[in-house]
Motif scaffolding. Structure first.
Motif, PDB file in Angstrom:
ATOM      1  N   GLY A   1       0.798  -1.216   0.000  1.00 17.26           N
ATOM      2  CA  GLY A   1       0.000   0.000   0.000  1.00 17.26           C
ATOM      3  C   GLY A   1       0.829   1.263   0.000  1.00 17.26           C
ATOM      4  N   ALA A   2       2.072   1.163   0.477  1.00 19.26           N
ATOM      5  CA  ALA A   2       2.962   2.325   0.482  1.00 19.26           C
ATOM      6  C   ALA A   2       3.399   2.703  -0.930  1.00 19.26           C
ATOM      7  CB  ALA A   2       4.187   2.042   1.350  1.00 19.26           C
ATOM      8  N   ILE A   3       3.338   1.748  -1.857  1.00 17.84           N
ATOM      9  CA  ILE A   3       3.739   2.045  -3.241  1.00 17.84           C
ATOM     10  C   ILE A   3       2.866   3.156  -3.814  1.00 17.84           C
ATOM     11  CG2 ILE A   3       3.871   1.098  -5.573  1.00 17.84           C
ATOM     12  CD1 ILE A   3       4.480  -1.639  -4.251  1.00 17.84           C
TER      13      ILE A   3
ATOM     14  N   ASP B   1       8.118  12.925  -8.234  1.00 20.13           N
ATOM     15  CA  ASP B   1       8.850  12.214  -9.277  1.00 20.13           C
ATOM     16  C   ASP B   1       7.958  11.920 -10.479  1.00 20.13           C
ATOM     17  OD1 ASP B   1      11.112  11.117 -10.301  1.00 20.13           O
ATOM     18  OD2 ASP B   1      11.317   9.548  -8.787  1.00 20.13           O
ATOM     19  N   THR B   2       8.571  11.767 -11.659  1.00 26.01           N
ATOM     20  CA  THR B   2       7.814  11.321 -12.816  1.00 26.01           C
ATOM     21  C   THR B   2       7.466   9.846 -12.644  1.00 26.01           C
ATOM     22  OG1 THR B   2       9.757  10.605 -14.058  1.00 26.01           O
ATOM     23  CG2 THR B   2       9.084  12.931 -14.288  1.00 26.01           C
ATOM     24  N   ALA B   3       6.453   9.394 -13.371  1.00 19.87           N
ATOM     25  CA  ALA B   3       6.058   7.989 -13.295  1.00 19.87           C
ATOM     26  C   ALA B   3       7.218   7.072 -13.662  1.00 19.87           C
ATOM     27  CB  ALA B   3       4.867   7.736 -14.208  1.00 19.87           C
ATOM     28  N   GLU B   4       7.939   7.410 -14.721  1.00 17.94           N
ATOM     29  CA  GLU B   4       9.052   6.577 -15.181  1.00 17.94           C
ATOM     30  C   GLU B   4      10.154   6.482 -14.134  1.00 17.94           C
ATOM     31  OE1 GLU B   4      12.253   6.244 -18.886  1.00 17.94           O
ATOM     32  OE2 GLU B   4      10.853   7.939 -18.784  1.00 17.94           O
ATOM     33  N   HIS B   5      10.541   7.615 -13.569  1.00 19.75           N
ATOM     34  CA  HIS B   5      11.610   7.605 -12.566  1.00 19.75           C
ATOM     35  C   HIS B   5      11.172   6.884 -11.295  1.00 19.75           C
ATOM     36  CE1 HIS B   5      13.810  11.310 -14.451  1.00 19.75           C
ATOM     37  NE2 HIS B   5      13.982  10.192 -15.134  1.00 19.75           N
ATOM     38  N   TYR B   6       9.896   7.059 -10.931  1.00 16.41           N
ATOM     39  CA  TYR B   6       9.398   6.396  -9.731  1.00 16.41           C
ATOM     40  C   TYR B   6       9.439   4.884  -9.901  1.00 16.41           C
ATOM     41  CZ  TYR B   6       6.468   5.069  -5.807  1.00 16.41           C
ATOM     42  OH  TYR B   6       6.001   4.481  -4.664  1.00 16.41           O
ATOM     43  N   LEU B   7       8.990   4.395 -11.051  1.00 19.66           N
ATOM     44  CA  LEU B   7       8.976   2.949 -11.272  1.00 19.66           C
ATOM     45  C   LEU B   7      10.382   2.381 -11.423  1.00 19.66           C
ATOM     46  CD1 LEU B   7       5.902   2.505 -13.643  1.00 19.66           C
ATOM     47  CD2 LEU B   7       6.032   2.237 -11.163  1.00 19.66           C
ATOM     48  N   GLU B   8      11.293   3.149 -11.988  1.00 19.95           N
ATOM     49  CA  GLU B   8      12.683   2.692 -12.082  1.00 19.95           C
ATOM     50  C   GLU B   8      13.280   2.511 -10.695  1.00 19.95           C
ATOM     51  OE1 GLU B   8      14.368   1.536 -14.380  1.00 19.95           O
ATOM     52  OE2 GLU B   8      13.602   2.262 -16.297  1.00 19.95           O
TER      53      GLU B   8
ATOM     54  N   LEU C   1      11.464   1.962  -7.970  1.00 21.94           N
ATOM     55  CA  LEU C   1      10.693   0.895  -7.333  1.00 21.94           C
ATOM     56  C   LEU C   1      11.211  -0.480  -7.729  1.00 21.94           C
ATOM     57  CD1 LEU C   1       8.201   0.035  -5.654  1.00 21.94           C
ATOM     58  CD2 LEU C   1       6.846   0.231  -7.759  1.00 21.94           C
ATOM     59  N   ARG C   2      11.584  -0.640  -8.977  1.00 21.02           N
ATOM     60  CA  ARG C   2      12.026  -1.960  -9.434  1.00 21.02           C
ATOM     61  C   ARG C   2      13.321  -2.390  -8.748  1.00 21.02           C
ATOM     62  NH1 ARG C   2      12.734  -1.413 -15.807  1.00 21.02           N
ATOM     63  NH2 ARG C   2      12.477  -3.668 -15.583  1.00 21.02           N
ATOM     64  N   LYS C   3      14.105  -1.455  -8.238  1.00 21.97           N
ATOM     65  CA  LYS C   3      15.316  -1.808  -7.489  1.00 21.97           C
ATOM     66  C   LYS C   3      14.969  -2.467  -6.163  1.00 21.97           C
ATOM     67  CE  LYS C   3      17.979   1.962  -9.572  1.00 21.97           C
ATOM     68  NZ  LYS C   3      18.618   3.283  -9.336  1.00 21.97           N
ATOM     69  N   ASP C   4      13.743  -2.191  -5.651  1.00 26.05           N
ATOM     70  CA  ASP C   4      13.284  -2.787  -4.398  1.00 26.05           C
ATOM     71  C   ASP C   4      12.256  -3.884  -4.624  1.00 26.05           C
ATOM     72  OD1 ASP C   4      14.790  -1.264  -2.593  1.00 26.05           O
ATOM     73  OD2 ASP C   4      13.352   0.400  -2.647  1.00 26.05           O
ATOM     74  N   LYS C   5      12.148  -4.394  -5.843  1.00 22.43           N
ATOM     75  CA  LYS C   5      11.051  -5.289  -6.197  1.00 22.43           C
ATOM     76  C   LYS C   5      10.989  -6.544  -5.328  1.00 22.43           C
ATOM     77  CE  LYS C   5      13.631  -7.776  -9.766  1.00 22.43           C
ATOM     78  NZ  LYS C   5      13.681  -8.199 -11.172  1.00 22.43           N
ATOM     79  N   LEU C   6      12.140  -7.023  -4.866  1.00 20.71           N
ATOM     80  CA  LEU C   6      12.162  -8.259  -4.075  1.00 20.71           C
ATOM     81  C   LEU C   6      11.718  -8.034  -2.636  1.00 20.71           C
ATOM     82  CD1 LEU C   6      15.494  -9.860  -5.360  1.00 20.71           C
ATOM     83  CD2 LEU C   6      13.151 -10.272  -6.139  1.00 20.71           C
ATOM     84  N   ASN C   7      11.542  -6.777  -2.252  1.00 17.24           N
ATOM     85  CA  ASN C   7      11.100  -6.475  -0.891  1.00 17.24           C
ATOM     86  C   ASN C   7       9.581  -6.455  -0.757  1.00 17.24           C
ATOM     87  OD1 ASN C   7      13.661  -6.148   0.394  1.00 17.24           O
ATOM     88  ND2 ASN C   7      13.883  -4.172  -0.635  1.00 17.24           N
ATOM     89  N   TYR C   8       8.891  -6.740  -1.857  1.00 20.14           N
ATOM     90  CA  TYR C   8       7.431  -6.739  -1.840  1.00 20.14           C
ATOM     91  C   TYR C   8       6.890  -8.085  -2.302  1.00 20.14           C
ATOM     92  CZ  TYR C   8       7.812  -1.605  -1.825  1.00 20.14           C
ATOM     93  OH  TYR C   8       8.116  -0.307  -1.525  1.00 20.14           O
ATOM     94  N   VAL C   9       5.749  -8.487  -1.721  1.00 17.14           N
ATOM     95  CA  VAL C   9       4.984  -9.587  -2.280  1.00 17.14           C
ATOM     96  C   VAL C   9       4.460  -9.121  -3.642  1.00 17.14           C
ATOM     97  CG1 VAL C   9       3.024 -11.119  -1.862  1.00 17.14           C
ATOM     98  CG2 VAL C   9       4.387 -10.311   0.062  1.00 17.14           C
ATOM     99  N   GLY C  10       4.063 -10.051  -4.510  1.00 18.22           N
ATOM    100  CA  GLY C  10       3.685  -9.716  -5.880  1.00 18.22           C
ATOM    101  C   GLY C  10       2.642  -8.622  -5.999  1.00 18.22           C
ATOM    102  N   PHE C  11       2.861  -7.695  -6.928  1.00 22.85           N
ATOM    103  CA  PHE C  11       1.926  -6.587  -7.120  1.00 22.85           C
ATOM    104  C   PHE C  11       1.936  -6.094  -8.566  1.00 22.85           C
ATOM    105  CE2 PHE C  11       5.929  -4.381  -6.181  1.00 22.85           C
ATOM    106  CZ  PHE C  11       5.935  -3.376  -7.150  1.00 22.85           C
ATOM    107  N   ASN C  12       0.875  -5.374  -8.911  1.00 23.21           N
ATOM    108  CA  ASN C  12       0.785  -4.568 -10.126  1.00 23.21           C
ATOM    109  C   ASN C  12       0.503  -3.137  -9.691  1.00 23.21           C
ATOM    110  OD1 ASN C  12       0.476  -6.770 -12.335  1.00 23.21           O
ATOM    111  ND2 ASN C  12      -1.110  -7.313 -10.860  1.00 23.21           N
TER     112      ASN C  12
END
Length: 253
Positions: free
Chosen positions: A82-84, A93-100, A102-113
């Motif tokens: 929910g913090a995402i 931040d722009t959407a692109e920069h934010y997601l870039e 976020l993907r560096k921390d992807k393993l710290n979250y259970v699966g999400f879209n």
């Protein structure tokens, strides 16, 4: 969670977004409002982790999230999903920069879209297949797999939304709530196999879910027209029965 949305396809609306949030009935939740801790954010709030599943800001930032259903992924993540959404809405931040980032921390979250952006452009990211993409104009659907995975509820919802908006100059919020209220279960042969019990899968197949201890907790409708005027309506349910309704309108700053 089910999100049905139309981006840059209607002649009078930049974004039409509808969503059903499904959750256990005993999970404490606040209905949508402008947050005291972040006054530009309009969203409901999960009072257990203090994040949200869907929100918009006075500046027009939009974000929404669904869980990715896979029993093998059902473990505790280091961070709350929910913090995402709330972190994006609070950021500049722009959407692109934010997601870039976020993907560096992807393993710290259970699966999400997650969908992030604004009425002019949205981006999508899934941390299971590590896919990030700009969403093209059109009608889209997202449940608990990937964007536009043809699950019965996604296909039915997209078809209903597209048929409703076709040749309709003004969008009526009540009509979109009617689409979200569809509680018909999918045909057994069309139900996806996500690794859970088949009977439970069938009972989770409607757009609007009402099980004894779990189901659709709220339905949300957001429209943003070509003049950047926002209407935000949300209905809160208790065990399938409507309990509250919130209606907000504002001009994007």
């Amino acid at each position: 969670m089910l999100i049905l949305f139309q981006l840059q396809e209607h002649p009078h609306y930049k974004l039409i977004l509808t969503a059903n949030r499904d959750e256990f009935y005993n999970r404490p939740t606040a209905q949508a409002q402008f947050w005291q801790t972040a006054p530009t954010i309009l969203a409901g709030r999960d009072l257990e982790q203090m994040g949200t599943w869907l929100g918009i800001t006075k500046e027009g930032r939009v974000a929404a999230l669904t869980n990715y259903r896979d029993p093998k992924q059902m473990k505790f993540g280091k961070f709350s999903r929910g913090a995402i959404v709330s972190n994006y809405l609070e950021s500049m931040d722009t959407a692109e920069h934010y997601l870039e980032a976020l993907r560096k921390d992807k393993l710290n979250y259970v699966g999400f879209n997650v969908l992030v952006g604004n009425p002019n452009e949205l981006a999508y990211y899934n941390n299971i297949e590590d896919s990030m993409t700009a969403i093209p104009p059109g009608t889209h659907g997202l449940s608990n797999h990937f964007l536009n995975t043809p699950w019965p509820k996604v296909e039915k919802g997209k078809k209903k939304l597209q048929e409703y908006t076709l040749n309709r100059e003004k969008i009526i919020v009540e009509d979109l709530f009617q689409i979200l209220s569809d509680s018909e279960e999918a045909d057994e042969k069309e139900i996806p196999d996500t690794g859970i019990d088949k009977e439970l899968e069938k009972r989770l197949s409607p757009m609007f879910i009402a099980l004894p201890d779990y189901g659709t907790r709220c339905s949300t409708v957001v429209t943003i027209d070509n003049n950047n005027y926002v209407t935000f309506s949300e209905r809160t349910f208790q065990a399938g029965e409507q309990a509250y309704e919130v209606n907000m309108e504002f001009q994007i700053e």
